[in-house]
Each structure stands twice: as C-alpha cells, then as structure tokens.
Design an enzyme around this catalytic site. Structure first.
Site, short mmCIF file in Angstrom:
data_model
loop_
_atom_site.label_atom_id
_atom_site.label_comp_id
_atom_site.label_asym_id
_atom_site.label_seq_id
_atom_site.Cartn_x
_atom_site.Cartn_y
_atom_site.Cartn_z
N ASP A 176 0.82 -1.21 0.00
CA ASP A 176 0.00 0.00 0.00
C ASP A 176 0.86 1.27 0.00
OD1 ASP A 176 -2.36 -1.39 -0.01
OD2 ASP A 176 -2.87 -1.02 2.08
N ASP A 177 0.23 2.37 -0.38
CA ASP A 177 0.79 3.74 -0.25
C ASP A 177 1.90 4.04 -1.26
OD1 ASP A 177 -0.96 3.81 1.85
OD2 ASP A 177 0.56 3.69 3.41
N HIS B 37 -7.62 4.00 1.38
CA HIS B 37 -6.59 4.36 2.35
C HIS B 37 -7.25 4.48 3.72
CE1 HIS B 37 -2.90 6.04 3.83
NE2 HIS B 37 -3.35 7.27 3.98
#
Length: 348
Positions: A27-28, A148
């Site tokens: 993620d991210d 998110h």
C-alpha cells in the site's frame, strides 16, 4: 483416547489442503520517493506481488512511471482521509476538508461522517477524480481499488465507492475482515477498537459490494502483522490460521472437505518502505508518524527474508496479483459427491 487421536490425525492428513494464491499488496505507493524505492525493491525481490497507488501522494507521478516501466500490477488506494483532494474545487469550502483545505484525517473523517456533515456527492466527485488521475498517470484502469485507512467501507461512502467501481468496470476491492483478530491480545486497546470498527463496517459493506458485482479475496490478512507486529513467524501464523479457518469453519460450523483442486485466494496487506524524511513526502501536508517510523523498514526487511520466501515455496503458496486472478470473490460454491457447500464470509 490415543487411538482416537491417531485416527483424527490421519483424517486431517487425508484432508486435501487448498491451493493458496496469495496477493501481497504494498500500500501507499506514491507517498514519497523513499516509499517508492522500498516497494519497488520488494517487488523486484518477488516479496510483494501487487501494489496500490495513492494518486494524491507527492511522488505519485514517479511511482506510476516506475510501475509502467517494470510492469507492476497496480491498483488505486483511494484517499479521502489524508492530504489534499485531487479535485481542486474541493480543496476549499467542501465538506471533505478542514479549514486548511486538507482531508479531515483517519479519525476525523469518521467523526465528520457520523455527524452527518459529509456531502456524499463530493465523495463521488473526488473518487471519480482519483480514478481519472490514475488512468492519466498509468494509461489504464486500476486492476483493483480499495481505501486508504479503510475509508471505502464507511457508511454512506461504501455505496458511492461501489457505484464508482461499477461505473468504471473495476471488479476487485478489499474487505478487511481478518480471521483471528479477536484473539490478538498484543494489540493495544485503542488500536483494537479501531480494527473492530473497521471489521464491523466491512461486514456491512458485503451486500453493497455484491449488489454491484464487486469481488474480493476469500481471506484478508494484514491488520495483525502491521508495522512492529510483522515478523516471519507472525506472517506464517496468520496464513496457517486463515487456511485452517477457511478450510474447516464457516460461521462457526464445520463443513465437508474441500476438493483436491480447491483454490483459496488471500490478500496480505503490507506497507514496506524506507522511513520518510521529515517535510518530505505525504499527500500534501507532509508525512505522518507511521511513514517516518522504523516500522516501514521492518516490513521491508521481513518481506524479503529468504525464510519467508522459502515458506511460500514449501507450502505451494503462489504469489499473484488481482490482475492474475480469473475467479475471485466473496463466495465460492464447492461441489463434492453431488453436494454443494456455500462458503460464506468468515464470522466469529
């Protein structure tokens, strides 16, 4: 008793084990250049197999270029909680932002949503804007889309989110319900309370997602192995527990054996990277504490450990992406000896 135990052991040995396809999602991506570096390092080491992009991250453009060049399976990490909206008209005076023009934060958006002060048409506008920007950066639609800080399963937002995915033809998302979560006594109470609320919101999203034809992995893991809680042994533990739970129990009831060719899809959420420098990166307002902590580097090191990669190989666990999966969803019908057994989402 000894004989009975031996017979039970033999029965378990005869029980076919499902073939596991593990989607390890970093993620991210796009949060900062050091995050990009760590994620690409893991991908090239075959330690992760799937990546989600924050299009409002300060290094999103660089991330997208790297993903396209290296053929990284890429999805959208929709962001409504950190940094700046991508829609410029929503940065001042909209319900999605505070007085400084930034999203309300992980807990803030939940508080404002609960108070009834989020304009869901603005949620729709921002989500579509993020999908459009993703396409502009990468040249293709996201292979999957989630939220998110799990904003995509929040009440009201989940409905808008599902409609956006349906309209764009994005088939896959994440449903953050982790088997064994309630037994993890090493997680602090405040964090556990947040995880349990995420789980509740995720359960309440299942019907909405199903109505829009959206699919997800059979099993989600990653809450209990996040940051300082990540280790090779912990990843092995949650995978083994998830396989055992999913293979043997549904809603607290034991069901018949799986077929020899049963395939179990599982998503492991991870956040590898090199710690962000202060004042560098983020989504418009600088990096957060987790981004600057050593926990990110710990995840990077753990995921690349040869012991973990050997474990996948020994257990015949195939790393893949949402792009690779042909049949994936919230439920499967497994037929054996003329009987059908519906495997529903895990509940305690």
């Amino acid at each position: 008793n000894i004989l009975l135990a031996a017979l039970n052991c033999c029965d378990d040995l005869r029980m076919p084990q499902p073939r596991v396809r593990l989607i390890v999602t970093g993620d991210d991506f796009g949060y900062c250049l050091r995050r990009n570096r760590g994620i690409m390092e893991c991908f090239n080491a075959r330690a992760i197999s799937n990546v989600s992009l924050l299009v409002n991250g300060t290094a999103a453009k660089e991330a997208a270029i790297s993903a396209v060049r290296n053929k990284v399976p890429l999805g959208l990490h929709a962001n409504l909680s950190e940094g700046l909206p991508v829609c410029h008209q929503l940065r001042m005076g909209s319900s999605l932002v505070n007085k400084d023009g930034f999203f309300h934060g992980k807990m803030g958006i939940r508080e404002v949503l609960k108070s009834g002060h989020i304009n869901l048409s603005e949620v729709d506008q921002e989500l579509r804007g993020q999908v459009d920007l993703f396409c502009e950066l990468t040249g293709h639609l996201p292979h999957h889309m989630d939220g998110h800080q799990h904003v995509h399963v929040l009440p009201g937002i989940r409905d808008i989110f599902a409609q956006v995915l349906s309209d764009y033809g994005i088939k896959y998302t994440r449903v953050p319900i982790e088997p064994g979560l309630h037994d993890c006594d090493w997680i602090g109470q405040q964090l556990m309370d947040f995880y349990l609320q995420v789980e509740k919101d995720a359960f309440n999203s299942i019907d909405v997602f199903k109505q829009h034809g959206i699919r997800w992995a059979d099993i989600y893991i990653g809450l209990t192995t996040m940051g300082k809680n990540m280790s090779v042994s912990n990843i092995q533990r949650v995978i083994e527990n998830a396989i055992a739970t999913r293979a043997d129990i549904s809603c607290g009831k034991r069901f018949r054996r799986l077929q020899d060719d049963a395939i179990l899809t599982m998503e492991l959420m991870v956040h590898p990277g090199y710690p962000s420098f202060p004042e560098e990166g983020g989504c418009g307002e600088g990096p957060d504490e987790f981004s600057m902590s050593a926990d990110r580097f710990l995840e990077l090191q753990t995921l690349k450990e040869s012991k973990l990669l050997k474990y996948y190989e020994d257990k015949n666990i195939q790393l893949c992406s949402f792009k690779d999966i042909k049949e994936i969803g919230s439920e499967k019908i497994i037929q054996r000896e003329g009987d059908e057994h519906r495997l529903e989402a895990f509940r305690d």
